[in-house]
Design an enzyme around this catalytic site. Structure first.
Site, PDB file in Angstrom:
ATOM      1  N   ALA A  30      63.353  32.162  82.453  1.00 54.22           N
ATOM      2  CA  ALA A  30      62.143  31.629  83.072  1.00 54.22           C
ATOM      3  C   ALA A  30      61.722  32.571  84.182  1.00 54.22           C
ATOM      4  O   ALA A  30      62.518  33.390  84.654  1.00 54.22           O
ATOM      5  CB  ALA A  30      62.405  30.237  83.625  1.00 54.22           C
ATOM      6  N   LYS A  31      60.459  32.417  84.602  1.00 53.07           N
ATOM      7  CA  LYS A  31      59.944  33.316  85.636  1.00 53.07           C
ATOM      8  C   LYS A  31      60.717  33.187  86.946  1.00 53.07           C
ATOM      9  O   LYS A  31      60.788  34.106  87.731  1.00 53.07           O
ATOM     10  CB  LYS A  31      58.462  33.026  85.879  1.00 53.07           C
ATOM     11  CG  LYS A  31      57.619  33.434  84.681  1.00 53.07           C
ATOM     12  CD  LYS A  31      56.316  34.072  85.089  1.00 53.07           C
ATOM     13  CE  LYS A  31      55.695  34.774  83.899  1.00 53.07           C
ATOM     14  NZ  LYS A  31      54.455  34.202  83.447  1.00 53.07           N
ATOM     15  N   ARG A  32      61.324  32.013  87.149  1.00 55.22           N
ATOM     16  CA  ARG A  32      62.048  31.835  88.416  1.00 55.22           C
ATOM     17  C   ARG A  32      63.372  32.595  88.440  1.00 55.22           C
ATOM     18  O   ARG A  32      63.957  32.784  89.490  1.00 55.22           O
ATOM     19  CB  ARG A  32      62.278  30.343  88.685  1.00 55.22           C
ATOM     20  CG  ARG A  32      63.030  29.653  87.576  1.00 55.22           C
ATOM     21  CD  ARG A  32      63.153  28.158  87.783  1.00 55.22           C
ATOM     22  NE  ARG A  32      63.780  27.565  86.617  1.00 55.22           N
ATOM     23  CZ  ARG A  32      63.136  27.241  85.507  1.00 55.22           C
ATOM     24  NH1 ARG A  32      61.833  27.391  85.443  1.00 55.22           N
ATOM     25  NH2 ARG A  32      63.766  26.744  84.474  1.00 55.22           N
TER      26      ARG A  32
END
Ligand code: GLU
Length: 278
Positions: free
Chosen positions: A251-253
């Site tokens: 995920a982008k996080r």
């Protein structure tokens, strides 16, 4: 070799990670004998940031990719999406929905066994049955509303089962009802992902849509939108996802896996390809 036109369509809402690298390299490879395009999906103006956009160009160039200019930024093409909505509206397939998220949740909870789709419980259709007068009255009051597709009615507008060819998963029969009456536009969003992606792929002349398997369900709906809008039908290839060591998709996080962080740690583009099994 097939002369496909392919695209990589990142959203500038975070740093690219290994999963994006795989998707970009995959699309570029499939478009090698034809054309490879980039499209910035920046319609979420609350999350899109110029530094992420600059990061996308930097990362892709570092991976050794080149693409055709000028590229498309969705935020600059509101009129295209408006025209698509107008066409669906002229077919009588859109309705304004005034429900808040809270109201929808409540109604779903009260209904008990609400049907679920890939994005969660389906919209119960509350605003579908409003009369013209009620609609006009609420719109005149200035409250914000979303435009939803009346998917049941939309299906009466197309003939026979809708099929598509997925180069990874074979011939598919579309079931566009899995998302229910999806939102196609909101007050601050000229087009939802689903509407924008089919209009853009068509006008960019994309003949092979490559993307991760997580988006395969979306294609059931896209196939219907393509038919309603009279657009050419591309092929699709939904490829595997890159997972972290716990088997979860990146995920982008997960900044630790971002390409810029890996680059700072001394990774080379060759190492990225190796780790991705390319
Ligand atoms: N902007 C979408 C994403 O980042 C692209 C999806 C697609 O390729 O259709 O997931």
């Amino acid at each position: 070799m097939n002369r496909f036109t392919t695209r990589f369509a990142p959203s500038p809402t975070g740093w690219l990670h290994l999963g994006h690298a795989y998707a970009a390299l995959f699309a570029a490879e499939r478009g090698r004998a034809g054309r490879f395009l980039i499209r910035l999906e920046d319609l979420d103006l609350t999350r899109a940031r110029p530094e992420y956009e600059a990061g996308i160009f930097e990362d892709l160039a570092w991976l050794g990719l080149s693409w055709e200019e000028p590229l498309i930024r969705q935020s600059e093409h509101g009129t295209v999406y408006r025209a698509g909505l107008d066409r669906l509206d002229s077919l009588g397939l859109l309705y304004p929905c005034f429900c808040t998220r809270k109201e929808i949740q409540l109604e779903i909870a009260q209904a008990g066994n609400a049907p679920h789709g890939p994005d969660g419980p389906l919209y119960p259709g509350t605003c579908r049955s409003l009369s013209q007068e009620e609609r006009a009255e609420r719109m005149a009051s200035g409250i914000s509303y979303a435009l939803r597709l009346d998917v049941g009615r939309a299906l009466t507008r197309v003939e026979g089962p809708l099929m598509w060819t997925d180069r990874a998963h074979g011939r598919q029969v579309a079931d566009p009802t899995i998302f229910g009456d999806v939102v196609l536009a909101r007050k601050d969003t000229p087009a939802s992902y689903h509407l924008a992606v089919v209009l853009d792929d068509a006008r960019q002349g994309v003949t092979l849509v490559t993307r991760g398997e997580d988006l395969l369900p979306a294609t059931h709906l896209h196939r219907l939108l393509i038919e309603l809008l009279g657009l050419p039908v591309p092929e699709w290839e939904h490829h595997r996802l890159i997972l972290d060591e716990n088997g979860r998709r990146l995920a982008k996080r997960d900044d630790a896996r971002s390409l810029r962080t890996l680059r700072q740690q001394g990774w080379t583009p060759e190492r990225v390809r190796r780790e991705l099994g390319i």
